[in-house]
Motif scaffolding. Structure first.
Motif, mmCIF file in Angstrom:
data_model
loop_
_atom_site.group_PDB
_atom_site.id
_atom_site.type_symbol
_atom_site.label_atom_id
_atom_site.label_comp_id
_atom_site.label_asym_id
_atom_site.label_seq_id
_atom_site.Cartn_x
_atom_site.Cartn_y
_atom_site.Cartn_z
ATOM 1 N N SER A 155 60.862 16.796 28.265
ATOM 2 C CA SER A 155 60.280 16.958 27.088
ATOM 3 C C SER A 155 59.285 17.974 26.819
ATOM 4 C CB SER A 155 59.851 15.657 26.229
ATOM 5 O OG SER A 155 58.916 14.945 27.270
ATOM 6 N N ARG A 156 59.147 18.527 25.512
ATOM 7 C CA ARG A 156 58.137 19.476 25.311
ATOM 8 C C ARG A 156 56.750 18.817 25.550
ATOM 9 N NH1 ARG A 156 56.081 19.968 19.985
ATOM 10 N NH2 ARG A 156 56.772 18.368 18.775
ATOM 11 N N ALA A 157 56.044 19.832 25.791
ATOM 12 C CA ALA A 157 54.536 19.324 26.167
ATOM 13 C C ALA A 157 53.651 19.846 24.880
ATOM 14 C CB ALA A 157 53.925 20.176 27.332
ATOM 15 N N LEU A 158 52.688 18.667 24.651
ATOM 16 C CA LEU A 158 51.840 18.759 23.382
ATOM 17 C C LEU A 158 50.374 18.967 23.928
ATOM 18 C CD1 LEU A 158 53.437 15.838 21.193
ATOM 19 C CD2 LEU A 158 53.955 18.332 20.922
ATOM 20 N N ARG A 159 49.424 19.522 23.320
ATOM 21 C CA ARG A 159 47.978 19.497 23.713
ATOM 22 C C ARG A 159 47.603 18.674 22.622
ATOM 23 N NH1 ARG A 159 46.367 21.238 28.376
ATOM 24 N NH2 ARG A 159 44.440 21.639 27.507
ATOM 25 N N LEU A 160 47.046 17.497 23.045
ATOM 26 C CA LEU A 160 46.251 16.453 21.977
ATOM 27 C C LEU A 160 44.861 16.379 22.242
ATOM 28 C CD1 LEU A 160 49.103 13.620 22.045
ATOM 29 C CD2 LEU A 160 48.890 15.778 20.629
ATOM 30 N N LEU A 161 43.881 16.362 21.414
ATOM 31 C CA LEU A 161 42.516 16.061 21.373
ATOM 32 C C LEU A 161 42.407 14.558 21.719
ATOM 33 C CD1 LEU A 161 39.662 17.218 20.771
ATOM 34 C CD2 LEU A 161 39.809 16.255 18.579
ATOM 35 N N VAL A 162 41.265 14.166 22.748
ATOM 36 C CA VAL A 162 40.895 13.075 22.907
ATOM 37 C C VAL A 162 39.731 12.693 21.981
ATOM 38 C CG1 VAL A 162 39.657 11.428 24.595
ATOM 39 C CG2 VAL A 162 41.164 13.316 25.477
ATOM 40 N N ALA A 163 40.367 11.923 20.888
ATOM 41 C CA ALA A 163 39.350 11.775 19.624
ATOM 42 C C ALA A 163 38.253 10.477 20.066
ATOM 43 C CB ALA A 163 40.327 11.389 18.670
ATOM 44 N N VAL A 214 50.319 16.323 27.241
ATOM 45 C CA VAL A 214 51.073 15.064 27.254
ATOM 46 C C VAL A 214 52.590 15.399 27.061
ATOM 47 C CG1 VAL A 214 49.420 13.766 26.170
ATOM 48 C CG2 VAL A 214 51.209 14.397 24.766
ATOM 49 N N ARG A 215 53.429 14.638 27.661
ATOM 50 C CA ARG A 215 54.894 14.818 27.569
ATOM 51 C C ARG A 215 55.715 13.483 26.861
ATOM 52 N NH1 ARG A 215 55.181 17.196 33.543
ATOM 53 N NH2 ARG A 215 54.062 19.292 32.965
ATOM 54 N N GLY A 216 56.568 13.600 26.193
ATOM 55 C CA GLY A 216 56.892 12.345 25.530
ATOM 56 C C GLY A 216 56.882 12.486 23.938
ATOM 57 N N PRO A 217 56.978 11.372 23.474
ATOM 58 C CA PRO A 217 57.150 9.952 24.203
ATOM 59 C C PRO A 217 58.824 9.889 24.532
ATOM 60 C CG PRO A 217 56.140 9.918 21.874
ATOM 61 C CD PRO A 217 56.799 11.107 21.963
ATOM 62 N N ARG A 218 58.681 8.727 25.641
ATOM 63 C CA ARG A 218 60.210 8.441 26.156
ATOM 64 C C ARG A 218 60.123 7.072 26.094
ATOM 65 N NH1 ARG A 218 60.230 9.560 31.072
ATOM 66 N NH2 ARG A 218 58.343 10.862 31.728
ATOM 67 N N ASN A 219 61.392 6.530 26.101
ATOM 68 C CA ASN A 219 61.464 4.898 25.946
ATOM 69 C C ASN A 219 62.560 4.380 26.914
ATOM 70 O OD1 ASN A 219 61.371 2.229 25.244
ATOM 71 N ND2 ASN A 219 61.345 2.437 23.264
ATOM 72 N N ARG A 220 62.402 3.706 28.132
ATOM 73 C CA ARG A 220 63.238 3.127 28.844
ATOM 74 C C ARG A 220 63.054 1.886 28.743
ATOM 75 N NH1 ARG A 220 59.915 5.598 33.038
ATOM 76 N NH2 ARG A 220 58.335 3.888 33.745
ATOM 77 N N PHE A 221 62.228 1.171 27.790
ATOM 78 C CA PHE A 221 61.906 -0.448 27.769
ATOM 79 C C PHE A 221 62.115 -0.670 26.183
ATOM 80 C CE2 PHE A 221 58.407 -3.662 28.090
ATOM 81 C CZ PHE A 221 59.192 -4.344 28.870
ATOM 82 N N PRO A 222 63.231 -0.315 25.607
ATOM 83 C CA PRO A 222 63.479 -0.733 24.103
ATOM 84 C C PRO A 222 63.603 -2.062 23.793
ATOM 85 C CG PRO A 222 65.363 0.203 24.920
ATOM 86 C CD PRO A 222 64.397 0.134 26.276
ATOM 87 N N LEU A 223 63.005 -2.333 22.457
ATOM 88 C CA LEU A 223 63.148 -3.628 21.994
ATOM 89 C C LEU A 223 64.682 -3.795 21.402
ATOM 90 C CD1 LEU A 223 61.909 -6.567 21.314
ATOM 91 C CD2 LEU A 223 61.182 -5.633 19.143
#
Length: 337
Positions: A46-54, A135-144
């Protein structure tokens, strides 16, 4: 009639193209056959994102919670997780425990594991407010899934993927949660959960025999490996979320042919395909070395794979392998490398 100059330019371009193709074919390890299609190796899933640790705060003893801010972030469903690329380059997976409807921030939490492989220590000691993380994702292998009723079992930091599930349950849904930990002080989100009648909190080892689980209930568990193994033994239909690979026997030695490179490698019983490949191709990309992130995914051309990852779908396992953890069931694998 085309102009003479146009004819000359077109003919010249065609000649250059043929020469370039000839050089490509001759450079291929399969010469005189044409090169294979572009491989999947080293491609992030998945594409990478640059996120701020707020913000960074202590959610419980030994537990750090991070709020990561961005814009128009991909939506996620309860049970999803992020791959965090830490300052050292390590990649670790953390469950999302915030609001799935919030597209401006993600919330994750991690417990310090002093005898682990260093990821949690790096989060606790080096990640600070104001810095950026990839960060990469989100990904879900644990769906409800939809079910008549639900039973959740969480151990310590294993509450993180389950918390959004509880918030997402429809009004009137029948559910219960068994939440356990070493001590009350070590259990994140405890104050919020204790306000709910359906929650049983145990500081110490839970008694699973007292857990009443209807036959048609969906059972979810996340926590230490010992807890998940006990729940899985008692309730085989359980949905599990792991962030460390299952303990597996090393397996037998086998050979790996790298079709593009024209090399055949021996993989000892006590070593990984990744280690063998990197001795010959040191630039081969990898990251988590646990079978979670997908960076080392390779295409399988021949052979039977002993899949030991926690990522690939059944369809992907038909022709792919994560070479950091998976092995061969056959005496030989042929990879598109």
């Amino acid at each position: 009639m085309p102009k003479p100059l146009t004819v000359v330019l077109v003919a010249g371009a065609a000649l250059l193209t043929r020469r370039a193709m000839r050089r490509r074919i001759q450079a291929s390890p399969l010469w005189p056959m044409p090169a294979l299609d572009e491989p999947v190796s080293g491609r992030p899933r998945s594409r990478a994102l640059r996120l701020l640790v707020a913000s960074r705060e202590e959610a419980a003893d030994g537990v750090v919670q991070l709020l990561l801010e961005g814009k128009d972030l991909p939506r996620w469903e309860p049970g999803a997780h992020l791959d965090l690329v830490l300052p050292s380059g390590l990649v670790r997976q953390y469950s999302l425990c915030g609001d799935p409807a919030d597209t401006s921030s993600y919330t994750v939490a991690t417990r310090l594991v002093t005898d682990g492989r260093g990821g949690s220590r790096e989060v606790h000691e080096q990640v600070a407010e104001g810095m950026e993380l990839e960060v990469r994702g989100p990904r879900n292998r644990f769906p409800l899934v939809e079910a008549p009723s639900y039973v959740f079992v969480a151990g310590g930091i294993g509450i993180t993927p389950i918390l959004p599930m509880l918030r997402a349950l429809p009004d009137g849904a029948e559910w219960r949660l068994l939440y356990c930990g070493r001590s009350r002080e070590s259990m994140p989100f405890l104050a919020e959960l204790e306000e709910l009648d359906q929650v049983t909190v145990v500081a110490g080892t839970p008694e699973l025999g007292a857990l009443d689980v209807p036959e048609d209930a969906a059972v979810y568990c996340c926590g230490p490996e010992g807890l998940m193994a006990a729940v899985e033994e008692r309730f085989p239909q359980v949905h599990l979320e792991r962030f460390t690979p299952r303990a597996t026997a090393p397996g037998a030695a086998f050979e790996v042919e790298l079709r593009r490179s024209g090399r055949t490698l021996a993989v000892p019983a006590d070593s990984s395909v990744l280690a063998a490949v990197r001795r010959e191709l040191p630039n081969t990309l990898y990251s988590c070395e646990q079978g979670f992130c997908g960076t080392c995914q390779q295409r399988v051309l021949e052979g039977e794979v002993d899949h030991r990852d926690e990522l690939l779908t059944d369809a992907e396992r038909g022709d792919s392998i994560l070479i950091c953890v998976s092995r061969a069931r056959s005496e030989r694998l042929v990879l598109d490398m």
